[in-house]
Design a protein around this motif. Sequence first.
Motif, short mmCIF file in Angstrom:
data_model
loop_
_atom_site.label_atom_id
_atom_site.label_comp_id
_atom_site.label_asym_id
_atom_site.label_seq_id
_atom_site.Cartn_x
_atom_site.Cartn_y
_atom_site.Cartn_z
N LEU A 24 -45.13 12.34 4.80
CA LEU A 24 -46.37 11.93 4.96
C LEU A 24 -47.51 12.46 4.20
O LEU A 24 -48.33 12.33 3.57
CB LEU A 24 -46.86 11.80 6.25
CG LEU A 24 -48.13 11.28 6.92
CD1 LEU A 24 -48.45 9.72 6.43
CD2 LEU A 24 -48.30 11.51 8.38
N LYS A 25 -47.27 13.81 4.45
CA LYS A 25 -48.05 14.97 3.35
C LYS A 25 -48.07 14.58 1.87
O LYS A 25 -49.31 14.65 1.32
CB LYS A 25 -47.65 16.30 3.77
CG LYS A 25 -48.10 17.01 5.16
CD LYS A 25 -47.62 18.23 5.38
CE LYS A 25 -47.94 18.82 6.81
NZ LYS A 25 -47.25 20.19 6.95
N GLU A 28 -49.91 10.73 1.56
CA GLU A 28 -51.43 10.77 2.16
C GLU A 28 -52.38 10.80 0.91
O GLU A 28 -53.47 9.89 0.83
CB GLU A 28 -51.70 11.94 2.86
CG GLU A 28 -52.85 11.55 4.07
CD GLU A 28 -52.96 12.51 5.28
OE1 GLU A 28 -53.84 12.19 6.06
OE2 GLU A 28 -52.37 13.52 4.93
#
Length: 106
Positions: A24-25, A28
């Motif tokens: 996710l990091k 994003e």
Amino acid sequence: MAQDSEDAPGLMERGAQMFLEGLLKEVEPRLDDLQGFADQVGPAMRGFFEEMGPALGDLMSKVEDWSVYEPPEILPNGDIIIRRKPQTPEADPEIGQEAPTDPIDL
């Protein structure tokens, strides 16, 4: 102590959670870029589809098989043409049977 070990996530679960958080990091910022692009291009695309939508729908209803056409080509003067692919040997409507597909060895 036994109850704590049942409630605590296992090693696989913690590893999967860490993997998904890391993913996710990484994703994003790219999602933010995509949102910015959509905000920038969205109004122009909406206008294009409002204006060209009916004409494209009419064109789609008239073409039976898009696989027999080459990709669109933009000419230097701005015209867009869609050429038909060279015909492959298919059924000859006058004879009513398929044309031979293999060459004849003599």
